[in-house]
Design an enzyme around this catalytic site. Structure first.
Site, PDB file in Angstrom:
ATOM      1  N   LYS A   1       0.879  -0.967  -0.073  1.00 35.21           N
ATOM      2  CA  LYS A   1      -0.164  -0.195  -0.008  1.00 35.21           C
ATOM      3  C   LYS A   1       0.889   1.268  -0.173  1.00 35.21           C
ATOM      4  O   LYS A   1       1.435   1.768   0.986  1.00 35.21           O
ATOM      5  CB  LYS A   1      -0.866   0.043   0.986  1.00 35.21           C
ATOM      6  CG  LYS A   1      -2.032   0.875   1.067  1.00 35.21           C
ATOM      7  CD  LYS A   1      -2.437   1.745   2.063  1.00 35.21           C
ATOM      8  CE  LYS A   1      -1.604   3.106   2.490  1.00 35.21           C
ATOM      9  NZ  LYS A   1      -1.584   4.432   1.541  1.00 35.21           N
TER      10      LYS A   1
ATOM     11  N   GLU B   1       9.592   1.140  10.782  1.00 33.92           N
ATOM     12  CA  GLU B   1      10.472   2.203  10.605  1.00 33.92           C
ATOM     13  C   GLU B   1       9.930   3.584  10.610  1.00 33.92           C
ATOM     14  O   GLU B   1       9.200   4.075   9.712  1.00 33.92           O
ATOM     15  CB  GLU B   1      11.089   2.144   9.286  1.00 33.92           C
ATOM     16  CG  GLU B   1      11.774   0.800   8.716  1.00 33.92           C
ATOM     17  CD  GLU B   1      12.951   0.698   9.615  1.00 33.92           C
ATOM     18  OE1 GLU B   1      13.648   1.995  10.096  1.00 33.92           O
ATOM     19  OE2 GLU B   1      13.815  -0.280   9.485  1.00 33.92           O
TER      20      GLU B   1
ATOM     21  N   CYS C   1      13.569  10.529   7.216  1.00 28.10           N
ATOM     22  CA  CYS C   1      13.477  10.203   8.754  1.00 28.10           C
ATOM     23  C   CYS C   1      14.941  10.289   9.225  1.00 28.10           C
ATOM     24  O   CYS C   1      14.962  10.474  10.504  1.00 28.10           O
ATOM     25  CB  CYS C   1      12.943   8.839   8.864  1.00 28.10           C
ATOM     26  SG  CYS C   1      13.627   7.698   7.765  1.00 28.10           S
TER      27      CYS C   1
ATOM     28  N   GLU D   1      10.228  15.869  14.629  1.00 25.29           N
ATOM     29  CA  GLU D   1      10.511  16.219  13.237  1.00 25.29           C
ATOM     30  C   GLU D   1      10.067  17.326  12.398  1.00 25.29           C
ATOM     31  O   GLU D   1       8.932  17.510  12.232  1.00 25.29           O
ATOM     32  CB  GLU D   1      10.302  15.019  12.162  1.00 25.29           C
ATOM     33  CG  GLU D   1      10.982  13.820  12.452  1.00 25.29           C
ATOM     34  CD  GLU D   1      10.495  12.710  11.698  1.00 25.29           C
ATOM     35  OE1 GLU D   1      10.987  12.028  10.995  1.00 25.29           O
ATOM     36  OE2 GLU D   1       9.281  12.383  11.691  1.00 25.29           O
TER      37      GLU D   1
END
Ligand code: NAP
Length: 535
Positions: free
Chosen positions: A231, A306, A340, A437
């Site tokens: 997906k 992750e 990331c 982040e």
């Protein structure tokens, strides 16, 4: 998450209307000849040219892939994919949900019995065919990535090479899934360990690496003998579909690799609830990762996550300034700060702080912002309006709490979702920009005095994916690397990702590792066989 989805939907609608207007106006030859309009017109024509080329090469697929057949959403719904640099609609793709996902799972389940029984050599050679095809089409795939994701073409082609390298690596690893023979405690017994594929794998991937995040999961899954339902993000499904087309061409049988996209919650729920899906592998935000982990509990699936990072990049007084600038620039501004492992906090020791911030800001000022298809551009747009708003709010928060804007700090004059490469000094670890982040081209710089203080600040977060240190002391590089609570540490290096090394995080940055020999483990079950009466 609901808020995020809602914001995305709103943005998507907004960007559709906006883009339709801007595209049609520009193609009609709107009377305005402003540089921005001319640029927009050029970008739109470029998009059309590339889309036509991709269509004729068969790489622009817009349907989902279920059991080897390109399939529309069962209710005919579609969703638009936009070019974030121009707002143009690149294509409309099938917007799927629960029913299509259930069928994709069934196809993967049926295909498993055949695929898992092929010899490792056979699976390996088909994966290698796929790798070759990905490289043969790297220019077109790169263009597709730039169109739907926005990153500069050179970086996008680099992503194709990086993504393909996982397929090659795991094609080789397919042949090395060794078991064990254990010395028995009883003389009439023989004890064996056999490694077997877990079964159907659901791979849910984000938009920031539309190809590489898929390759990093599907490569080991297929190598081990698993089948997959992918997906991709609704924002970047076209690269995934093109890669799936090449997988079919490479001899990977129908049903082994399926792709569904559309309603993330419905698809995610169907995947997590299905007892036929034995593993979820997810790359994306920590919030969604936690939901998937909770959803997988009912059927006790294996889970690899992750998730988000909050990477510290520590520059010590004894660092080589040039190396530190080059490394920090690379880790902060890759993909316009949307990875990331991007440095989220640049910690600089007080003795080198002024020199570093001056030289770093000068280097950042030279970064060229623009459409990723244009020559020399290193900073593309952010993925969408919601991403720009997030960056704006983080910068605003930092400045209101005493941080100093050293460069940039606002939307770029190109409009759309372009943001100026930005450097902010005197940031404190309590500020929002250092806690979460920022996922944009903003470099927050923090000042520290001692090594202990730097380690304490660096570890003061729930994230633990990547960290970087710049120092010329070998002793310090070991000491600090060992003290950092992170899965990946770059020493005097800002670019650390490679298919041959384990990638993954400590703490809330995730579970499991991708890439390298360790990347196979998550797709394998360990079976112990005890044979009696052997004396
Ligand atoms: P995201 O919002 O979590 O989305 C990731 C994927 O999950 C997308 O395919 C998304 O679909 C899907 N999704 C969203 N809600 C879902 C739900 N309820 N159930 C099932 N699937 C769902 O993350 P993102 O904004 O795309 O990606 C950025 C994040 O990824 C950052 O936090 C970044 O640090 C992280 N990331 C981590 C790594 C790593 O290796 N650790 C690598 C790259 C990125 P839709 O897009 O269609 O909504």
């Amino acid at each position: 998450m609901i808020t995020t989805m809602f914001a995305r939907t709103i943005h998507r609608r907004f960007s559709f209307h906006h883009s339709s207007i801007s595209l049609s106006n520009s193609l009609r030859g709107n009377n305005s000849h402003s540089p921005t309009n001319l640029l927009r017109r050029e970008m739109s024509m470029e998009t059309e040219r590339i889309v036509d080329r991709l269509k004729s090469s068969g790489l622009l697929q817009t349907k989902g892939l279920i059991g080897g057949k390109w399939t529309d959403a069962y209710d005919g719904k579609t969703i638009e994919v936009n070019n974030p640099a121009s707002g143009d609609v690149i294509a409309s793709v099938a917007c799927m949900g629960e029913r299509e996902t259930k069928d994709a799972i069934s196809s993967a389940y049926d295909a498993f019995s055949h695929w898992s029984k092929l010899t490792a050599n056979d699976r390996s050679s088909r994966l290698r065919n796929w790798y070759n095809l990905l490289l043969q089409h790297k220019e077109e795939l790169g263009q597709l990535i730039t169109l739907e994701q926005g990153k500069p073409l050179k970086e996008a082609i680099g992503e194709v090479g990086y993504g393909a390298s996982f397929i090659e690596f795991f094609a080789e690893e397919a042949k090395r899934i060794y078991g064990d023979i254990i010395p028995s405690t009883l003389s009439d017994r023989r004890l064996f360990v056999l490694k077997q594929p877990v079964g159907v794998v659901a791979a849910i991937t984000p938009w920031n690496f539309p190809l590489a995040m898929i390759a990093r999961k599907v490569g080991p899954a297929l190598a081990c003998g698993c089948t997959v339902v992918i997906k991709p993000s609704e924002l970047t499904p076209l690269t995934a579909l093109a890669a799936a087309e090449l997988a079919l061409q490479s001899g990977i049988p129908p049903g082994v690799l399926n792709v569904v996209m559309g309603d993330a919650i419905k698809i995610g729920t169907a995947l997590t609830e299905s007892p036929q899906v034995r593993k979820i592998t997810f790359t994306g935000s920590t919030a969604v990762g936690k939901k998937l982990m909770a959803g997988a509990a009912d059927t006790v699936k294996k889970v690899s996550l992750e998730l988000g990072g909050n990477a510290p990049c520590i520059v010590f007084d004894d660092a080589d300034l040039e190396v530190a600038i080059k490394g920090s620039l690379a880790t902060k501004f890759r993909n316009s700060g949307q990875t990331c492992v991007c440095a989220n906090r640049i910690l600089v020791q007080e003795g080198i702080y002024e020199k570093f911030t001056k030289a770093f800001s000068d280097a950042v000022q030279n970064l060229k912002v623009g459409n990723g298809l244009s020559e020399g551009v290193s900073q593309g747009p952010l993925i969408n309006e919601a991403a720009v708003k997030k960056v704006e709010s983080f910068v605003e928060d930092a400045v209101s709490k005493g941080a100093k804007l050293l460069l940039g700090g606002k939307r770029h004059s190109l409009g759309m979702s372009f943001y100026e490469p930005t450097v902010i000094g005197d940031v404190k670890n309590e500020m929002l920009i250092a806690q979460q982040e920022v996922f944009g081209p903003v470099a927050p710089v923090l000042r520290f005095k001692t090594e202990e203080e730097a380690i304490q600040i660096a570890n003061d977060t729930n994230a633990g994916l990547a960290a970087y240190i710049f120092t010329n002391s070998i002793k310090r590089s070991w000491r600090v690397s060992e003290a950092l609570e992170y899965g990946i540490v770059g020493v005097n290096e800002g670019l650390v990702s490679t298919e041959v090394a384990p990638f993954g995080g400590f703490k809330q940055s995730g579970l499991g590792r991708e890439g390298s020999k360790y990347g196979m483990d998550d797709y394998l079950e360990i079976k112990y066989i005890c044979m009696g009466n052997m004396g």
